[in-house]
Design an enzyme around this catalytic site. Structure first.
Site, PDB file in Angstrom:
ATOM      1  N   TYR A  45       0.725  -1.246  -0.151  1.00 22.94           N
ATOM      2  CA  TYR A  45      -0.102  -0.026  -0.193  1.00 22.94           C
ATOM      3  C   TYR A  45       0.870   1.199   0.079  1.00 22.94           C
ATOM      4  CZ  TYR A  45      -5.161  -0.679   0.298  1.00 22.94           C
ATOM      5  OH  TYR A  45      -6.350  -0.980  -0.140  1.00 22.94           O
ATOM      6  N   GLU A  47      -0.493   4.677  -0.348  1.00 23.17           N
ATOM      7  CA  GLU A  47      -1.486   6.060  -0.574  1.00 23.17           C
ATOM      8  C   GLU A  47      -0.824   7.261  -0.259  1.00 23.17           C
ATOM      9  OE1 GLU A  47      -4.887   5.565   1.985  1.00 23.17           O
ATOM     10  OE2 GLU A  47      -5.652   4.013   0.463  1.00 23.17           O
ATOM     11  N   ASP A 194      -5.433  14.132 -24.955  1.00 20.18           N
ATOM     12  CA  ASP A 194      -5.459  12.764 -24.561  1.00 20.18           C
ATOM     13  C   ASP A 194      -4.962  11.995 -25.608  1.00 20.18           C
ATOM     14  OD1 ASP A 194      -6.166  10.191 -24.242  1.00 20.18           O
ATOM     15  OD2 ASP A 194      -8.310  10.452 -23.646  1.00 20.18           O
ATOM     16  N   THR A 220      -3.286   6.589 -21.567  1.00 16.63           N
ATOM     17  CA  THR A 220      -2.928   5.294 -20.962  1.00 16.63           C
ATOM     18  C   THR A 220      -1.525   4.809 -21.412  1.00 16.63           C
ATOM     19  OG1 THR A 220      -3.789   4.308 -23.089  1.00 16.63           O
ATOM     20  CG2 THR A 220      -5.331   4.478 -21.360  1.00 16.63           C
ATOM     21  N   LYS A 223      -1.132   1.059 -24.959  1.00 14.20           N
ATOM     22  CA  LYS A 223      -1.519   0.878 -26.257  1.00 14.20           C
ATOM     23  C   LYS A 223      -0.097   0.785 -27.105  1.00 14.20           C
ATOM     24  CE  LYS A 223      -6.019   2.569 -25.668  1.00 14.20           C
ATOM     25  NZ  LYS A 223      -6.126   3.456 -24.268  1.00 14.20           N
ATOM     26  N   ARG A 229      -1.514  -2.101 -18.274  1.00 14.08           N
ATOM     27  CA  ARG A 229      -2.766  -1.220 -18.217  1.00 14.08           C
ATOM     28  C   ARG A 229      -2.768  -0.207 -17.034  1.00 14.08           C
ATOM     29  NH1 ARG A 229      -5.740  -4.101 -21.931  1.00 14.08           N
ATOM     30  NH2 ARG A 229      -7.356  -2.655 -21.843  1.00 14.08           N
TER      31      ARG A 229
HETATM   32  N1  DSN Z   1     -10.996   1.300 -25.381  1.00 17.84           N
HETATM   33  C1  DSN Z   1     -10.156   1.988 -26.048  1.00 17.84           C
HETATM   34  C2  DSN Z   1      -9.856   1.811 -27.584  1.00 17.84           C
HETATM   35  O1  DSN Z   1      -9.870   0.811 -27.844  1.00 17.84           O
HETATM   36  O2  DSN Z   1      -9.611   2.659 -28.189  1.00 17.84           O
HETATM   37  C3  DSN Z   1      -9.868   3.578 -25.532  1.00 17.84           C
HETATM   38  O3  DSN Z   1      -9.600   3.801 -24.335  1.00 17.84           O
END
Ligand code: DSN
Length: 385
Positions: A45, A47, A194, A220, A223, A229
């Site tokens: 933990y 925090e 974003d 994120t 990707k 993730r």
């Molecule tokens: N769900 C994602 C995508 O596949 O583009 C975006 O967050």
């Protein structure tokens, strides 16, 4: 004792090995990323922020988080005196929601791309909590499939948003952050980028950077960046206190330090010279796939791609997005159904499919493989069975 879970895991491993993954938001992480994700940091933990925690025993967690924050500065080539970094958000949705609550009041106006034209649910769609709490207006693309910046400017002038979002999840073209910044400045709005889909392309120099234009950048990490993730918020220093407090304790509890460690490993990998080659190859592969699909008669939104993804209108083939995705999946080609701009169909069975090259490029595929994949897609979608 046999484990049902490990049996399922093995089946998923096999599925991932035996199929062609063209989902543009997915990738294959390295063994090192997986090792960090499955590490003992999951036991802890933490925090709070580095050196200011609510639990004892965080000496190495602090060292880790400091290092990962530093890696973010290096990867995006930004200075720590100008930009603050938060690596704790559990996901992109949380990062976006924390940003809104950090810089806006309830019912404040936000201008973003509509989901149907390539935006994201958390950019104010009515099905998302974001669309219920803040007042969103949307821009989209023109008939040519490109963002019309004059339209963005016109809407901004009329709507006077507090925040403008330059961000997409299904837009095959490059974003012009300088233009977005000019529009944001003209109405005194903050600019948020974003970059979830294209973070790896930006780090690898295959897409323009949102810096120095954006006040806030969310992403994120799983990707094109090829990490676990998780998510990151980067913002101008003066916005950091409010955004950080919204992440914790506003929305989240303890950060997932195993995910933070894995993000750090992915960033170390992204800082190696070979990641530049990877990012460039992702785009070259997407262009090759788009070109061959066009030669084979497919209709592509905007006529092609500048990045890692392609949107195909499958209705001229007499198919819906769902039918096309099902037919491809039966043959081991994994894509996702997707709305296309001006779609007359609904999200659960839209007119398009979305294809991307981050995962197949990680597997070492090149342009010639893309040509073969395009031909295979044509065989499957044009066959009558
Ligand atoms: N769900 C994602 C995508 O596949 O583009 C975006 O967050």
């Amino acid at each position: 004792m046999p484990s049902k879970i490990f049996e399922i895991l093995e089946k998923e491993e096999k599925r991932q090995k035996e199929t062609i993954n063209l989902i543009p938001s997915e990738n294959f992480v390295s063994e090192d990323v997986l090792r960090a994700l499955g590490s003992v940091f999951t036991n802890k933990y933490a925090e709070g922020k580095p050196h200011h925690r609510y639990y004892a025993g965080n000496e190495f967690v602090d060292e880790l988080e400091d290092e990962v924050v530093d890696l973010v500065h290096r990867a995006f080539n930004i200075h720590k005196d100008e930009y603050s970094v938060n690596v704790q958000p559990y996901s992109g949705s949380i990062a976006n929601i924390a940003t809104y609550f950090g810089v806006l009041n309830v019912n404040d106006e936000v201008l973003s791309m509509s989901l149907e034209h390539g935006g994201h649910l958390t950019h104010g769609h009515t099905a998302s909590i974001t669309g219920k709490i803040f007042e969103f207006e949307h821009y989209g693309v023109g008939e040519d499939g490109y963002i019309n910046y004059d339209q963005v400017k016109e809407i901004a002038k009329r709507f006077q948003p507090k925040l403008i979002i330059a961000g997409t999840s299904a837009y095959p073209r490059t974003l012009d952050y300088k233009k977005f910044k000019e529009i944001a400045d003209s109405v005194n709005a903050l600019l948020m980028a974003d970059i979830a889909h294209i973070a790896g392309l930006i780090v690898g120099g295959a897409h323009p950077s949102p810096f120095p234009y954006a006040d806030i950048v969310t992403t994120t990490t799983h990707k094109t960046l090829r990490g676990p993730r998780s998510a990151i918020i980067i913002c101008k220093k003066n916005l950091a206190d409010n955004i950080d407090k919204t992440v914790f304790p506003g929305i989240q509890g303890g950060p997932h330090m195993n995910a933070v460690a894995a993000t750090g490993v992915a960033l170390e990998e992204a800082l190696r010279p070979e990641f530049k080659d990877y990012a460039q190859q992702v785009v070259k592969n997407a262009k090759a796939l788009a070109e061959e699909l066009k030669n084979l008669g497919f209709q592509l939104v905007s006529g092609g791609t500048d990045n890692h993804l392609i949107l195909v209108d499958v209705t001229p083939l007499g198919l819906t997005g769902q039918q096309a995705s099902d037919k491809l999946e039966k043959e081991g080609v994994i894509v996702n159904k997707n709305m296309i701009p001006f779609d007359t169909r609904k999200a659960w069975d839209p007119s398009g499919i979305r294809l991307g090259t981050p995962a197949v490029t990680t597997q070492g595929m090149k342009e010639k493989d893309m040509t073969a994949i395009a031909k295979r897609i044509a065989e499957i979608l044009i066959s009558k069975s």
